[in-house]
Design a protein around this motif. Structure first.
Motif, PDB file in Angstrom:
ATOM      1  N   SER A  96       0.805  -1.218   0.000  1.00 46.52           N
ATOM      2  CA  SER A  96       0.000   0.000   0.000  1.00 46.52           C
ATOM      3  C   SER A  96       0.838   1.268   0.000  1.00 46.52           C
ATOM      4  CB  SER A  96      -0.931   0.015   1.221  1.00 46.52           C
ATOM      5  OG  SER A  96      -1.793  -1.088   1.190  1.00 46.52           O
ATOM      6  N   GLY A  97       2.136   1.151   0.252  1.00 45.38           N
ATOM      7  CA  GLY A  97       3.007   2.320   0.261  1.00 45.38           C
ATOM      8  C   GLY A  97       2.772   3.238   1.439  1.00 45.38           C
ATOM      9  N   TRP A  98       2.441   2.646   2.591  1.00 45.03           N
ATOM     10  CA  TRP A  98       2.229   3.435   3.800  1.00 45.03           C
ATOM     11  C   TRP A  98       3.544   3.604   4.545  1.00 45.03           C
ATOM     12  CZ3 TRP A  98      -2.699   1.608   6.844  1.00 45.03           C
ATOM     13  CH2 TRP A  98      -3.828   1.821   6.051  1.00 45.03           C
ATOM     14  N   THR A 114       1.069  12.524   4.338  1.00 44.71           N
ATOM     15  CA  THR A 114      -0.246  11.923   4.555  1.00 44.71           C
ATOM     16  C   THR A 114      -0.192  10.417   4.356  1.00 44.71           C
ATOM     17  OG1 THR A 114      -0.949  12.266   2.270  1.00 44.71           O
ATOM     18  CG2 THR A 114      -1.545  13.975   3.877  1.00 44.71           C
ATOM     19  N   ARG A 115       0.799   9.940   3.630  1.00 45.48           N
ATOM     20  CA  ARG A 115       0.986   8.499   3.479  1.00 45.48           C
ATOM     21  C   ARG A 115       1.741   7.913   4.664  1.00 45.48           C
ATOM     22  NH1 ARG A 115      -0.006   6.722  -1.898  1.00 45.48           N
ATOM     23  NH2 ARG A 115       0.402   4.629  -1.131  1.00 45.48           N
ATOM     24  N   ILE A 119       5.933  21.489  -2.030  1.00 41.50           N
ATOM     25  CA  ILE A 119       5.081  21.418  -0.838  1.00 41.50           C
ATOM     26  C   ILE A 119       4.006  20.355  -1.020  1.00 41.50           C
ATOM     27  CG2 ILE A 119       3.360  22.694   0.505  1.00 41.50           C
ATOM     28  CD1 ILE A 119       5.135  25.196   0.098  1.00 41.50           C
ATOM     29  N   LYS A 120       3.440  20.269  -2.220  1.00 48.85           N
ATOM     30  CA  LYS A 120       2.429  19.242  -2.491  1.00 48.85           C
ATOM     31  C   LYS A 120       3.018  17.837  -2.341  1.00 48.85           C
ATOM     32  CE  LYS A 120      -0.572  21.867  -5.576  1.00 48.85           C
ATOM     33  NZ  LYS A 120      -1.095  22.000  -6.939  1.00 48.85           N
ATOM     34  N   ILE A 121       4.223  17.652  -2.841  1.00 48.80           N
ATOM     35  CA  ILE A 121       4.884  16.342  -2.733  1.00 48.80           C
ATOM     36  C   ILE A 121       5.149  16.003  -1.273  1.00 48.80           C
ATOM     37  CG2 ILE A 121       7.007  15.072  -3.250  1.00 48.80           C
ATOM     38  CD1 ILE A 121       7.064  16.606  -5.945  1.00 48.80           C
ATOM     39  N   ILE A 122       5.633  16.973  -0.506  1.00 52.98           N
ATOM     40  CA  ILE A 122       5.911  16.752   0.915  1.00 52.98           C
ATOM     41  C   ILE A 122       4.623  16.413   1.661  1.00 52.98           C
ATOM     42  CG2 ILE A 122       6.616  17.899   3.055  1.00 52.98           C
ATOM     43  CD1 ILE A 122       8.723  19.408   1.350  1.00 52.98           C
ATOM     44  N   ILE A 165       0.992   3.399   9.477  1.00 55.53           N
ATOM     45  CA  ILE A 165       0.914   2.012   9.943  1.00 55.53           C
ATOM     46  C   ILE A 165       0.621   1.988  11.438  1.00 55.53           C
ATOM     47  CG2 ILE A 165       2.259  -0.084  10.340  1.00 55.53           C
ATOM     48  CD1 ILE A 165       3.638   0.524   7.610  1.00 55.53           C
ATOM     49  N   GLN A 166       1.309   2.840  12.195  1.00 57.45           N
ATOM     50  CA  GLN A 166       1.058   2.913  13.633  1.00 57.45           C
ATOM     51  C   GLN A 166      -0.384   3.318  13.913  1.00 57.45           C
ATOM     52  OE1 GLN A 166       4.163   5.677  14.723  1.00 57.45           O
ATOM     53  NE2 GLN A 166       5.533   4.041  15.397  1.00 57.45           N
ATOM     54  N   GLN A 167      -0.913   4.253  13.160  1.00 56.60           N
ATOM     55  CA  GLN A 167      -2.304   4.674  13.338  1.00 56.60           C
ATOM     56  C   GLN A 167      -3.267   3.544  13.014  1.00 56.60           C
ATOM     57  OE1 GLN A 167      -2.574   8.118  10.804  1.00 56.60           O
ATOM     58  NE2 GLN A 167      -1.986   9.528  12.442  1.00 56.60           N
TER      59      GLN A 167
END
Length: 170
Positions: free
Chosen positions: A75-77, A146-147, A138-141, A82-84
Protein backbone atom coordinates in the motif's frame (compact mmCIF):
# COMPACT_ATOMS: atom_id res chain seq x y z
CA UNK A 1 -41.56 -15.42 10.48
CA UNK A 2 -38.03 -14.81 11.57
CA UNK A 3 -36.22 -17.71 13.10
CA UNK A 4 -34.60 -17.10 16.41
CA UNK A 5 -30.87 -17.71 16.22
CA UNK A 6 -29.54 -20.28 18.59
CA UNK A 7 -26.60 -18.88 20.58
CA UNK A 8 -23.24 -20.27 19.59
CA UNK A 9 -21.67 -22.83 21.90
CA UNK A 10 -18.06 -22.61 23.04
CA UNK A 11 -17.01 -25.49 20.74
CA UNK A 12 -18.76 -24.03 17.67
CA UNK A 13 -17.32 -20.59 18.34
CA UNK A 14 -13.82 -22.03 18.77
CA UNK A 15 -14.16 -23.92 15.51
CA UNK A 16 -15.40 -20.88 13.57
CA UNK A 17 -12.76 -18.58 15.05
CA UNK A 18 -10.00 -21.11 14.32
CA UNK A 19 -11.22 -21.28 10.74
CA UNK A 20 -11.01 -17.50 10.42
CA UNK A 21 -7.51 -17.47 11.90
CA UNK A 22 -6.40 -20.27 9.58
CA UNK A 23 -7.44 -18.29 6.50
CA UNK A 24 -5.56 -15.10 7.37
CA UNK A 25 -3.89 -13.39 10.32
CA UNK A 26 -6.31 -12.00 12.88
CA UNK A 27 -5.78 -9.90 15.98
CA UNK A 28 -7.38 -10.42 19.38
CA UNK A 29 -9.66 -7.34 19.28
CA UNK A 30 -11.07 -8.33 15.88
CA UNK A 31 -11.81 -11.89 17.02
CA UNK A 32 -13.40 -10.59 20.25
CA UNK A 33 -15.63 -8.30 18.19
CA UNK A 34 -16.71 -11.22 15.99
CA UNK A 35 -17.33 -13.48 18.97
CA UNK A 36 -19.58 -10.91 20.60
CA UNK A 37 -21.42 -10.38 17.29
CA UNK A 38 -22.05 -14.14 17.21
CA UNK A 39 -23.74 -13.85 20.60
CA UNK A 40 -21.07 -15.56 22.69
CA UNK A 41 -20.83 -14.55 26.34
CA UNK A 42 -17.80 -12.56 27.48
CA UNK A 43 -16.44 -15.40 29.63
CA UNK A 44 -16.73 -17.89 26.76
CA UNK A 45 -15.17 -15.39 24.38
CA UNK A 46 -12.17 -15.02 26.69
CA UNK A 47 -11.87 -18.82 26.86
CA UNK A 48 -11.91 -19.01 23.06
CA UNK A 49 -9.20 -16.35 22.79
CA UNK A 50 -7.00 -18.14 25.35
CA UNK A 51 -7.43 -21.44 23.52
CA UNK A 52 -6.61 -19.86 20.16
CA UNK A 53 -3.45 -18.37 21.67
CA UNK A 54 -2.47 -21.75 23.12
CA UNK A 55 -2.96 -23.37 19.71
CA UNK A 56 -0.95 -20.54 18.11
CA UNK A 57 -3.83 -19.56 15.84
CA UNK A 58 -3.76 -16.00 17.10
CA UNK A 59 -0.73 -13.88 17.95
CA UNK A 60 -0.99 -10.11 18.06
CA UNK A 61 2.74 -9.53 17.45
CA UNK A 62 2.70 -11.79 14.40
CA UNK A 63 -0.44 -10.03 13.14
CA UNK A 64 1.09 -6.58 13.68
CA UNK A 65 4.30 -7.49 11.84
CA UNK A 66 2.36 -8.95 8.90
CA UNK A 67 0.09 -5.87 8.83
CA UNK A 68 3.08 -3.50 8.87
CA UNK A 69 4.89 -5.45 6.15
CA UNK A 70 1.85 -5.59 3.87
CA UNK A 71 0.90 -1.95 4.32
CA UNK A 72 4.47 -0.82 3.64
CA UNK A 73 5.20 -2.98 0.62
CA UNK A 74 1.77 -3.22 -1.01
CA UNK A 75 0.00 0.00 0.00
CA UNK A 76 3.01 2.32 0.26
CA UNK A 77 2.23 3.44 3.80
CA UNK A 78 4.84 5.00 6.07
CA UNK A 79 5.57 4.26 9.71
CA UNK A 80 3.11 6.80 11.15
CA UNK A 81 0.14 5.65 9.09
CA UNK A 82 0.91 2.01 9.94
CA UNK A 83 1.06 2.91 13.63
CA UNK A 84 -2.30 4.67 13.34
CA UNK A 85 -3.80 1.65 11.60
CA UNK A 86 -2.58 -0.69 14.33
CA UNK A 87 -3.83 1.71 17.00
CA UNK A 88 -7.25 1.74 15.29
CA UNK A 89 -7.24 -2.07 15.60
CA UNK A 90 -6.86 -1.46 19.37
CA UNK A 91 -3.53 -3.21 19.74
CA UNK A 92 -1.29 -2.33 22.66
CA UNK A 93 1.45 0.29 22.21
CA UNK A 94 4.14 -2.31 22.93
CA UNK A 95 2.87 -4.52 20.09
CA UNK A 96 2.76 -1.52 17.75
CA UNK A 97 6.32 -0.62 18.68
CA UNK A 98 7.52 -4.19 18.05
CA UNK A 99 5.85 -4.19 14.62
CA UNK A 100 7.61 -0.99 13.59
CA UNK A 101 11.05 -1.98 14.93
CA UNK A 102 11.78 -3.85 11.72
CA UNK A 103 11.87 -0.57 9.77
CA UNK A 104 15.11 0.30 11.57
CA UNK A 105 17.08 -2.69 10.21
CA UNK A 106 19.62 -1.82 7.51
CA UNK A 107 17.97 -3.82 4.74
CA UNK A 108 14.44 -2.83 5.71
CA UNK A 109 15.53 0.80 6.12
CA UNK A 110 16.69 0.86 2.49
CA UNK A 111 13.39 -0.65 1.38
CA UNK A 112 11.49 1.90 3.48
CA UNK A 113 13.40 4.75 1.86
CA UNK A 114 12.91 3.39 -1.66
CA UNK A 115 9.16 3.03 -1.06
CA UNK A 116 9.04 6.64 0.13
CA UNK A 117 10.88 7.65 -3.05
CA UNK A 118 8.40 5.67 -5.16
CA UNK A 119 5.46 7.43 -3.49
CA UNK A 120 7.04 10.84 -4.01
CA UNK A 121 7.95 10.01 -7.62
CA UNK A 122 4.33 9.07 -8.33
CA UNK A 123 3.14 12.41 -6.98
CA UNK A 124 5.78 14.32 -8.98
CA UNK A 125 4.66 12.46 -12.10
CA UNK A 126 1.09 13.57 -11.39
CA UNK A 127 2.10 17.23 -11.14
CA UNK A 128 3.74 17.23 -14.63
CA UNK A 129 5.96 20.23 -14.12
CA UNK A 130 9.71 20.66 -14.20
CA UNK A 131 11.53 22.28 -12.59
CA UNK A 132 9.44 21.78 -9.53
CA UNK A 133 8.06 25.01 -8.15
CA UNK A 134 7.91 25.70 -4.43
CA UNK A 135 4.21 24.86 -4.42
CA UNK A 136 4.84 21.56 -6.21
CA UNK A 137 7.49 20.60 -3.66
CA UNK A 138 5.08 21.42 -0.84
CA UNK A 139 2.43 19.24 -2.49
CA UNK A 140 4.88 16.34 -2.73
CA UNK A 141 5.91 16.75 0.92
CA UNK A 142 2.29 16.93 2.10
CA UNK A 143 1.35 13.88 0.04
CA UNK A 144 4.24 11.81 1.39
CA UNK A 145 3.43 12.85 4.94
CA UNK A 146 -0.25 11.92 4.55
CA UNK A 147 0.99 8.50 3.48
CA UNK A 148 2.74 8.28 6.85
CA UNK A 149 6.34 9.08 6.03
CA UNK A 150 8.31 11.26 8.43
CA UNK A 151 9.23 14.81 7.46
CA UNK A 152 13.04 14.45 7.89
CA UNK A 153 13.04 11.48 5.51
CA UNK A 154 10.78 13.21 2.98
CA UNK A 155 12.84 16.41 3.05
CA UNK A 156 16.08 14.46 2.66
CA UNK A 157 14.72 12.54 -0.33
CA UNK A 158 13.46 15.74 -1.93
CA UNK A 159 16.80 17.47 -1.35
CA UNK A 160 19.10 14.66 -2.42
CA UNK A 161 17.08 12.94 -5.15
CA UNK A 162 15.21 15.73 -6.86
CA UNK A 163 16.73 14.78 -10.23
CA UNK A 164 15.52 11.18 -9.87
CA UNK A 165 12.00 12.49 -9.35
CA UNK A 166 12.34 14.34 -12.66
CA UNK A 167 13.82 11.41 -14.60
CA UNK A 168 10.76 9.30 -13.99
CA UNK A 169 8.35 12.06 -15.07
CA UNK A 170 9.66 12.16 -18.64
Amino acid sequence: MLKRRVPLTYENALSRAAGLCAKCEQCTPDILKKLSAWGLSASDANKVIKRLEELNFIDDVRFAKAYAHDKLHFSGWGRRKIQQGLWAKRLSPSVIEIACEDFDDDEESKAYRSIAQRVMRAKARQLKEWPLSREAKIKIIKFAMTRGFEYPLVADILRSNISSLHESTE
